[in-house]
Design an enzyme around this catalytic site. Sequence first.
Site, PDB file in Angstrom:
ATOM      1  N   HIS A 104       0.848  -1.190   0.000  1.00  0.00           N
ATOM      2  CA  HIS A 104       0.000   0.000   0.000  1.00  0.00           C
ATOM      3  C   HIS A 104       0.883   1.238   0.000  1.00  0.00           C
ATOM      4  O   HIS A 104       1.650   1.455   0.933  1.00  0.00           O
ATOM      5  CB  HIS A 104      -0.921  -0.001   1.228  1.00  0.00           C
ATOM      6  CG  HIS A 104      -2.102  -0.907   1.072  1.00  0.00           C
ATOM      7  ND1 HIS A 104      -3.371  -0.551   1.441  1.00  0.00           N
ATOM      8  CD2 HIS A 104      -2.194  -2.142   0.542  1.00  0.00           C
ATOM      9  CE1 HIS A 104      -4.202  -1.547   1.160  1.00  0.00           C
ATOM     10  NE2 HIS A 104      -3.503  -2.533   0.620  1.00  0.00           N
ATOM     11  N   TYR A 115       3.540   6.621   9.830  1.00  0.00           N
ATOM     12  CA  TYR A 115       2.708   5.487   9.408  1.00  0.00           C
ATOM     13  C   TYR A 115       3.551   4.380   8.783  1.00  0.00           C
ATOM     14  O   TYR A 115       3.346   3.190   9.062  1.00  0.00           O
ATOM     15  CB  TYR A 115       1.613   5.954   8.433  1.00  0.00           C
ATOM     16  CG  TYR A 115       0.490   4.954   8.289  1.00  0.00           C
ATOM     17  CD1 TYR A 115      -0.617   4.993   9.134  1.00  0.00           C
ATOM     18  CD2 TYR A 115       0.544   3.943   7.335  1.00  0.00           C
ATOM     19  CE1 TYR A 115      -1.636   4.056   9.032  1.00  0.00           C
ATOM     20  CE2 TYR A 115      -0.465   2.998   7.219  1.00  0.00           C
ATOM     21  CZ  TYR A 115      -1.562   3.065   8.070  1.00  0.00           C
ATOM     22  OH  TYR A 115      -2.559   2.132   7.962  1.00  0.00           O
ATOM     23  N   LYS A 141      -0.194   0.216  14.806  1.00  0.00           N
ATOM     24  CA  LYS A 141       1.168   0.064  15.325  1.00  0.00           C
ATOM     25  C   LYS A 141       1.383  -1.108  16.289  1.00  0.00           C
ATOM     26  O   LYS A 141       2.524  -1.359  16.683  1.00  0.00           O
ATOM     27  CB  LYS A 141       1.604   1.368  16.038  1.00  0.00           C
ATOM     28  CG  LYS A 141       1.788   2.537  15.090  1.00  0.00           C
ATOM     29  CD  LYS A 141       2.957   2.295  14.159  1.00  0.00           C
ATOM     30  CE  LYS A 141       3.055   3.290  13.053  1.00  0.00           C
ATOM     31  NZ  LYS A 141       3.480   2.716  11.784  1.00  0.00           N
ATOM     32  N   PRO A 197      -5.401   1.086  18.267  1.00  0.00           N
ATOM     33  CA  PRO A 197      -5.094   0.565  16.923  1.00  0.00           C
ATOM     34  C   PRO A 197      -5.113   1.607  15.805  1.00  0.00           C
ATOM     35  O   PRO A 197      -4.792   1.278  14.657  1.00  0.00           O
ATOM     36  CB  PRO A 197      -6.212  -0.468  16.697  1.00  0.00           C
ATOM     37  CG  PRO A 197      -7.325  -0.020  17.571  1.00  0.00           C
ATOM     38  CD  PRO A 197      -6.714   0.635  18.761  1.00  0.00           C
ATOM     39  N   TYR A 208      -9.632   5.777   6.326  1.00  0.00           N
ATOM     40  CA  TYR A 208      -9.834   6.208   7.706  1.00  0.00           C
ATOM     41  C   TYR A 208     -10.877   7.323   7.672  1.00  0.00           C
ATOM     42  O   TYR A 208     -10.639   8.351   7.040  1.00  0.00           O
ATOM     43  CB  TYR A 208      -8.534   6.750   8.299  1.00  0.00           C
ATOM     44  CG  TYR A 208      -7.497   5.687   8.631  1.00  0.00           C
ATOM     45  CD1 TYR A 208      -7.404   5.166   9.921  1.00  0.00           C
ATOM     46  CD2 TYR A 208      -6.604   5.217   7.673  1.00  0.00           C
ATOM     47  CE1 TYR A 208      -6.452   4.200  10.239  1.00  0.00           C
ATOM     48  CE2 TYR A 208      -5.651   4.248   7.987  1.00  0.00           C
ATOM     49  CZ  TYR A 208      -5.582   3.748   9.271  1.00  0.00           C
ATOM     50  OH  TYR A 208      -4.644   2.794   9.592  1.00  0.00           O
TER      51      TYR A 208
END
Length: 389
Positions: free
Chosen positions: A72, A384, A296, A292, A200
């Site tokens: 991704h 990220y 991580k 979450p 998200y």
Amino acid sequence: MRTQVAIVGGGPSGMLLSMLLHKQGIDTIVLERRTRDYVLARVRAGVLETGFADLMREAGVGERMDREGIIHEGASFAHPGGQFRIDFEKLTGRHVMVYGQTEVNRDLFEAREATGATTLFECKGVKPRDIDGEQPFLTFLHGGKMNRLDCDFIVGCDGFHGPCRQAIPEEVRTEYEKTYPFGWLGILSETPPIAEELIYAASERGFALCSMRNENLSRYYIQCRLSDSPEDWDDDTFWEELIRRIPETAAETLVTGPSIEKSIAPLRSFVCEPMRWGKMFLCGDAAHIVPPTGAKGLNTAASDVHYLYHAMVQHFIESDSQGLEEYSARALARIWKTQRFSWWMTNLLHRFPEQTEFDLKVQQAELAFLAENEAAQRALAENYVGLPY
Ligand code: APR
Ligand code: PHB
């Protein structure tokens, strides 16, 4: 029984560490409380940082991950003001890999079994002993009798509820904790993912996340009340609520279906200091938990494993214990940065019951800033994809 490194817990931390040490000729025995099938049935997260994927390869366990994992290069963020994409590859030159933790564990188990190394399942009452002396050992019930395992070091990879952290005397242990006033209701369904990348969504009705495991297995989450239980949410109610929280264009492509797993997880931030006491080291969820939102949990476990693996190699092969001396401080320095990121993502994207109108406006402004500011996007992307080890 005797081994060089006794590992308590056969989750991803324990199994990855054991495989890495095995490759270097360092002997380990893993003690696990549950059955093999139980450990492999647990559904958990699925976004791997490059550092995690590299460790899997170094452990000789990366083949299926590299074949089936999905790279991704970015992710989408939706909020009442619109939707935007953060391009990890463009901003950092790096990406993440989507590959379920269940698959990670399966690959590690199979690889360890192929080495012939000992993993004992269904060990009860595991207790670390003499960890501040020269000759630590563990006692435990297995196969109907009490056993003793002598070792040079004990590694507590036994998750948040395990016995190793508790074995550090209370007067030297400090625990930092934050709980959040909501949980995540998650479902797994055998349906194609809604989009190629994760979404998200910070909606007025609360947070939602669209994730995936493979081209016919999707993972969705919605923020829910702590008092909710999975039985309160039949599949139709879940899908209806998810649709209300994600952008209309995405909702139009959503394929719904029966859930094959449904559970609620409370959100928590937790760190235990130090991560070493005498001859015992803590790794992964045994020492820290993140909410979450930043994906991580598994990745912080991997950074501990990275530091401890190199320190053990330095100790056993080069007779230099400096890495072991520095392990706790080095692991914690990275853990706290990841804690900050996970806490920040959680604050950015959720609705909090006590939020004032002012708080809401600030949250909206932060999302609007992130939507238009490349430096802010880069800061998110750097975290990220994973901070350097
Ligand atoms: N004796 C032996 N094993 C134990 C004991 C015990 N008393 N208590 C717990 N365990 C085992 C658990 O059954 C589990 O298999 O320790 C293992 C801990 O595994 P995880 O909880 O998965 O923790 P970790 O390996 O650190 O992985 C961290 O993976 O599971 C996720 O949410 C977690 O994402 C995080 C990351
Ligand atoms: C998941 O796929 O389970 C997942 C993905 C991203 C997160 C959390 C969980 O931030």
